[in-house]
Write an enzyme that holds these catalytic residues in place. Structure first.
Site, PDB file in Angstrom:
ATOM      1  N   CYS A   2      -4.933   2.409  -3.599  1.00  0.00           N
ATOM      2  CA  CYS A   2      -3.679   3.017  -3.133  1.00  0.00           C
ATOM      3  C   CYS A   2      -2.491   2.081  -3.326  1.00  0.00           C
ATOM      4  CB  CYS A   2      -3.777   3.433  -1.670  1.00  0.00           C
ATOM      5  SG  CYS A   2      -4.964   4.748  -1.359  1.00  0.00           S
ATOM      6  N   LYS A  10      -9.777  -0.005  11.051  1.00  0.00           N
ATOM      7  CA  LYS A  10      -9.944  -1.235  10.279  1.00  0.00           C
ATOM      8  C   LYS A  10     -10.207  -2.445  11.176  1.00  0.00           C
ATOM      9  CE  LYS A  10      -6.888   0.486   6.623  1.00  0.00           C
ATOM     10  NZ  LYS A  10      -7.863   0.731   5.557  1.00  0.00           N
ATOM     11  N   ASP A  33       3.532  -3.806   8.035  1.00  0.00           N
ATOM     12  CA  ASP A  33       2.248  -3.112   7.940  1.00  0.00           C
ATOM     13  C   ASP A  33       1.160  -4.147   8.205  1.00  0.00           C
ATOM     14  OD1 ASP A  33      -0.173  -2.059   7.118  1.00  0.00           O
ATOM     15  OD2 ASP A  33       0.508  -1.450   5.125  1.00  0.00           O
ATOM     16  N   GLN A  38      -4.243  -4.696   7.460  1.00  0.00           N
ATOM     17  CA  GLN A  38      -5.276  -5.621   7.009  1.00  0.00           C
ATOM     18  C   GLN A  38      -5.271  -6.938   7.773  1.00  0.00           C
ATOM     19  OE1 GLN A  38      -7.662  -4.783   5.050  1.00  0.00           O
ATOM     20  NE2 GLN A  38      -6.813  -2.807   4.457  1.00  0.00           N
ATOM     21  N   HIS A  65       0.864  -1.182   0.000  1.00  0.00           N
ATOM     22  CA  HIS A  65       0.000   0.000   0.000  1.00  0.00           C
ATOM     23  C   HIS A  65       0.904   1.237   0.000  1.00  0.00           C
ATOM     24  CE1 HIS A  65      -2.723   3.043   1.727  1.00  0.00           C
ATOM     25  NE2 HIS A  65      -3.737   2.247   1.463  1.00  0.00           N
TER      26      HIS A  65
END
Length: 422
Positions: free
Chosen positions: A370, A230, A204, A207, A127
């Site tokens: 993105c 999220k 990261d 998600q 991302h």
């Protein structure tokens, strides 16, 4: 853990007031959870309760209300620590989200170790939030950005990472789960490869946290970042986990209130320890309280059942959508389901498809998510992304399939001349 028989999906869905709000047209099928999740009543109530019973600034107020607000903020930090199994509460830094956390690391930790001629390694599926801060640092420092490929959108292979690492590699940045395809990377193995070369790793996890159990000590990453919104928490909340010995040496990301022991006009400034040193100014205390409530609520579910629910929806969606004419499932989301299914419809722009689904009361994300560089590597203009949460249902997937059978070209693209935006 709550027994699944006592906490069926219908009961979970009923905990989200947003899903009961009547709108104009067909009932809403909200399938854009990778962008942001809705919030359970307990989270909404916790935020309201903070502002109605405990609202005060924290840290330096010598009165009961301020001490109570400080206590709730630090209690929230402890909840996050337990959720990701960090060793110490001071390894948890509150941020505004993943983007904020990665930029913090680029401007403090990486700024110190990356110079001209060095390499920063990212994966091909990142991302922009875990790509652009590193690219900008390379442009400023004269370092080189190197990319580990993601074969056909599949997981990054440890041997491919090893092949890219060199003696000038200073940092590796990798997503735990792709926000485009839901691909789950073998982060523990990737960290092991990087650490074998003495290279620190930033993960990261934006998600991942809503779908997978996250144990930062088991993963072994030096830093792990995620966004609260999220994972059923308020927007503007987020977390940077960092190993204590690495965070302790970081300079302030911003300077101001709450970061110093004392200031004069001419003497050297003495900064307070982490995490306060990295949380300048008045934090979003209500969002931190909401984040802690969301993580506690999620932990109160049977996490194995949540994982099974994800897998069922992803695999059901793959089976159903592959039977729809012209629809192509991108990647292999059913291999290790993490709540995301991306599709392309042959001959149709993703915006046409997304606009058509919206007209049928179905909210999905269309475009490049993105991650345009990743879409370029896949040879795609964009995708239509279905992303699930604990309140998502098979019926919503059926509605998507039914609506896709009637989509036509040219319905919406004229409204969006910049088709590669975002």
């Amino acid at each position: 853990m709550t027994d699944t028989a006592a906490h069926p999906l219908s009961a979970v869905r009923a905990e989200f007031p947003f899903l009961d709000v009547a709108g104009h047209g067909p009932p809403l099928a909200y399938l854009d959870n990778a962008a942001t999740t809705q919030k359970p009543r307990s989270v909404l109530d916790a935020v309201v309760d903070f502002y109605t019973t405990a609202n005060s600034n924290i840290g330096r107020g010598f009165y009961d209300l301020s001490r109570r607000a400080t206590g709730r903020y630090e209690d929230a930090r402890e909840v996050v620590r337990r959720f990701v199994n960090a060793a110490h509460a001071d390894e948890i830094v509150f941020t505004r989200g993943t983007t904020d956390a990665v930029n913090l690391l680029a401007d403090t930790f990486a700024e110190r170790i990356v110079g001209a001629g060095d390499d920063i390694v990212v994966t091909g599926m990142e991302h922009n939030s875990n790509l652009l801060p590193w690219r900008r640092l390379c442009e400023r420092s004269g370092a080189r950005l190197r990319v580990v490929p993601s074969p056909a959108g599949g997981p990054v292979r440890p041997e491919d990472l090893a092949a890219v690492l060199g003696r000038r590699t200073r940092l590796v940045a990798v997503s735990h789960v792709s926000n485009v395809l839901g691909t789950v990377n073998p982060v523990r193995e990737l960290v092991r490869v990087a650490h074998g070369r003495g290279v620190p790793v930033v993960v990261d996890g934006a998600q991942a946290v809503a779908h997978l159990p996250v144990d930062v000590r088991e993963i072994g990453a030096d830093f792990y970042c995620f966004s609260g919104h999220k994972v059923y928490a308020p927007m503007g909340s987020g977390v940077l986990y960092g190993r204590r010995e690495l965070l302790a040496d970081l300079p302030p990301y911003q300077v101001g209130g709450g970061t110093v022991k004392g200031v004069s006009h001419d003497a050297p400034v003495s900064y307070v320890p982490v995490p306060a040193r990295l949380e300048a100014g008045t934090p979003d205390i209500g969002a931190a309280v909401g984040l802690a409530t969301a993580l506690t609520w999620l932990d109160g579910l049977d996490r194995d059942a949540v994982r099974a629910h994800d897998a069922d929806l992803v695999r059901y969606a793959v089976d159903v959508l592959r039977d729809v004419d012209r629809v192509r499932v991108v990647g292999d989301p059913a291999a290790d389901p993490a709540g995301i299914v991306s599709i392309a419809v042959d001959g149709l722009h993703p915006y046409d498809v997304g606009g058509h689904l919206d007209a049928h009361g179905i909210a999905v994300r269309s475009g490049v998510h993105c991650a345009s560089a990743f879409l370029d590597d896949l040879g795609l203009l964009g995708t239509v992304r279905l992303s699930f949460a604990v309140y998502s249902t098979r019926d919503e997937v059926d509605r998507v399939a039914e609506a896709l059978r009637t989509v036509r070209a040219g319905e919406w693209t004229t409204q969006y001349p910049d088709i590669r935006f975002r």
